[in-house]
Design a protein around this motif. Structure first.
Motif, PDB file in Angstrom:
ATOM      1  N   ASN A   3      47.813  50.210  49.345  1.00  0.00           N
ATOM      2  CA  ASN A   3      48.082  48.987  50.280  1.00  0.00           C
ATOM      3  C   ASN A   3      47.951  47.831  49.314  1.00  0.00           C
ATOM      4  O   ASN A   3      47.035  47.362  48.891  1.00  0.00           O
ATOM      5  N   TRP A   4      49.113  47.424  48.771  1.00  0.00           N
ATOM      6  CA  TRP A   4      49.131  46.401  47.582  1.00  0.00           C
ATOM      7  C   TRP A   4      48.841  45.008  48.180  1.00  0.00           C
ATOM      8  O   TRP A   4      48.054  44.281  47.548  1.00  0.00           O
ATOM      9  N   LYS A   5      48.978  44.588  49.341  1.00  0.00           N
ATOM     10  CA  LYS A   5      48.340  43.438  50.191  1.00  0.00           C
ATOM     11  C   LYS A   5      46.936  43.478  50.146  1.00  0.00           C
ATOM     12  O   LYS A   5      46.559  42.368  50.038  1.00  0.00           O
ATOM     13  N   ASP A   6      46.349  44.455  50.397  1.00  0.00           N
ATOM     14  CA  ASP A   6      44.783  44.649  50.394  1.00  0.00           C
ATOM     15  C   ASP A   6      44.365  44.369  49.032  1.00  0.00           C
ATOM     16  O   ASP A   6      43.314  43.593  48.981  1.00  0.00           O
ATOM     17  N   ILE A   7      44.842  45.162  48.047  1.00  0.00           N
ATOM     18  CA  ILE A   7      44.496  45.146  46.738  1.00  0.00           C
ATOM     19  C   ILE A   7      44.675  43.475  46.091  1.00  0.00           C
ATOM     20  O   ILE A   7      43.687  42.870  45.584  1.00  0.00           O
ATOM     21  N   ASP A   8      45.806  42.802  46.702  1.00  0.00           N
ATOM     22  CA  ASP A   8      46.251  41.513  46.381  1.00  0.00           C
ATOM     23  C   ASP A   8      45.114  40.660  46.839  1.00  0.00           C
ATOM     24  O   ASP A   8      44.655  39.669  46.010  1.00  0.00           O
ATOM     25  N   HIS A   9      44.551  40.760  48.088  1.00  0.00           N
ATOM     26  CA  HIS A   9      43.759  39.852  48.826  1.00  0.00           C
ATOM     27  C   HIS A   9      42.403  39.878  47.904  1.00  0.00           C
ATOM     28  O   HIS A   9      41.627  38.970  47.675  1.00  0.00           O
ATOM     29  N   HIS A  10      41.907  41.254  47.916  1.00  0.00           N
ATOM     30  CA  HIS A  10      40.632  41.507  47.122  1.00  0.00           C
ATOM     31  C   HIS A  10      40.621  40.913  45.731  1.00  0.00           C
ATOM     32  O   HIS A  10      39.829  40.159  45.481  1.00  0.00           O
ATOM     33  N   ALA A  11      41.729  41.000  45.008  1.00  0.00           N
ATOM     34  CA  ALA A  11      41.860  40.531  43.563  1.00  0.00           C
ATOM     35  C   ALA A  11      41.454  38.989  43.590  1.00  0.00           C
ATOM     36  O   ALA A  11      40.577  38.671  42.934  1.00  0.00           O
ATOM     37  N   LYS A  12      42.307  38.532  44.543  1.00  0.00           N
ATOM     38  CA  LYS A  12      42.067  36.852  44.702  1.00  0.00           C
ATOM     39  C   LYS A  12      40.880  36.415  45.218  1.00  0.00           C
ATOM     40  O   LYS A  12      40.262  35.300  44.407  1.00  0.00           O
ATOM     41  N   SER A  13      40.189  37.077  46.159  1.00  0.00           N
ATOM     42  CA  SER A  13      38.927  36.744  46.391  1.00  0.00           C
ATOM     43  C   SER A  13      37.702  37.130  45.440  1.00  0.00           C
ATOM     44  O   SER A  13      37.025  35.982  45.247  1.00  0.00           O
ATOM     45  N   TRP A  14      37.958  38.105  44.647  1.00  0.00           N
ATOM     46  CA  TRP A  14      36.877  38.257  43.693  1.00  0.00           C
ATOM     47  C   TRP A  14      36.951  37.393  42.556  1.00  0.00           C
ATOM     48  O   TRP A  14      35.989  37.066  41.855  1.00  0.00           O
ATOM     49  N   ILE A  15      38.290  37.201  42.215  1.00  0.00           N
ATOM     50  CA  ILE A  15      38.460  36.176  40.965  1.00  0.00           C
ATOM     51  C   ILE A  15      37.922  34.664  41.406  1.00  0.00           C
ATOM     52  O   ILE A  15      37.163  34.073  40.465  1.00  0.00           O
TER      53      ILE A  15
END
Ligand code: IPD
Ligand code: CA
Ligand code: CA
Ligand code: CA
Length: 264
Positions: A3-15
């Motif tokens: 689920n790439w959208k999920d990974i993208d969402h997490h990466a942005k919020s963690w950064i």
């Protein structure tokens, strides 16, 4: 299925969360150590930020692997599966001396292909982000495709080291380029220099040796705006190794490679 959208969402919020922690550290005193030489600095914030990402990623995506500058991630020898390549603070010398001109950089790769590129300019609270095939953005603003610009109108990102005596390139190779270009700039953060090429603030960036965490995020972003990155001799960049880097607008890349760097 990933689920790439999920990974993208997490990466942005963690950064963004990591950036907030770094901004919060300005009021506290840093613990500063040296690594390979007296000018190679590392702080508690570089280490803590890398550990922050590692614990989040391990918790949420236990099968992903992590390559980080400060060495808390995995030993990575091949590009199988999903790999997060992280520079927790790119531009540590600037972070220590200036409290600006540094960034967090993340590239997420699947089987060696760049899927997500993030570069977060922590002090300006500007997030450069790209997802493979969907273009590049600075926060909500789409970044236009890069077009050719001639050397005589170009601003080149270049550290002065490479036009003095050094062990990687003969200074006479780059001196004519410095002379013919409109100007040169050096920001001391490879990730920001990549972000500036991507957003057109620099026309190209040339450096003789970077590690995967310095360029992994930037390569994904650059690709999405039609920019070109090779080694300074025009070879493909190998993502898990140290490389020289020449990142540029298209057209200008060819001009500089043919008329200047081919003598390197
Ligand atoms: C450094 C910066 C610098 C570049 C060095 C890198 P760090 O990264 O990107 O601009 O010239 O080669 O090592 O150590 O501050 O993350
Ligand atoms: Ca470092
Ligand atoms: Ca770095
Ligand atoms: Ca770093």
């Amino acid at each position: 299925m990933t689920n790439w959208k999920d990974i993208d969402h997490h990466a942005k919020s963690w950064i963004r969360e990591a950036g907030e922690r770094i901004r919060g550290s300005f009021a506290t005193s840093l613990s500063i150590q040296t690594k390979s030489n007296p000018n190679d600095l590392v702080t508690n914030m570089d280490k803590e930020t890398e550990q922050f990402f590692i614990s989040r990623i391990k918790e949420t995506y236990p099968d992903h692997r992590i390559l980080g500058e400060e060495g808390y991630g995995h030993e990575i020898e091949d590009s199988k599966g999903i790999i997060w390549i992280i520079d927790p603070i790119d531009g540590t010398m600037n972070f220590v001396h200036q409290q600006r001109n540094f960034a967090i950089s993340i590239g997420i790769y699947e089987e060696g292909t760049g899927m997500i590129g993030l570069i977060y300019d922590v002090v300006h609270d500007e997030l450069y982000h790209a997802f493979k095939g969907e273009g590049a953005f600075m926060d909500d603003t789409p970044l236009p495709k890069l077009e050719h610009r001639e050397v005589k109108e170009a601003i080149i990102g270049l550290n002065a080291t490479w036009v003095t005596e050094n062990k990687r390139i003969d200074p006479s190779v780059l001196a004519p380029l410095v002379r013919n270009a409109r100007g040169t700039r050096s920001y001391g953060s490879a990730a920001l220099e990549f972000a500036y090429v991507v957003s057109g603030r620099l026309d190209c960036y040339i450096t003789m040796r970077l590690a995967p965490w310095d360029f992994a995020g930037g390569l994904v972003l650059l690709h999405e705006v039609g920019g070109i990155a090779t080694t300074v001799s025009g070879e493909p960049i190998s993502i898990l190794e140290r490389n020289s880097i020449f990142a540029s607008r298209p057209g200008l890349h060819k001009e500089i490679l043919n008329s200047y760097l081919n003598k390197a």
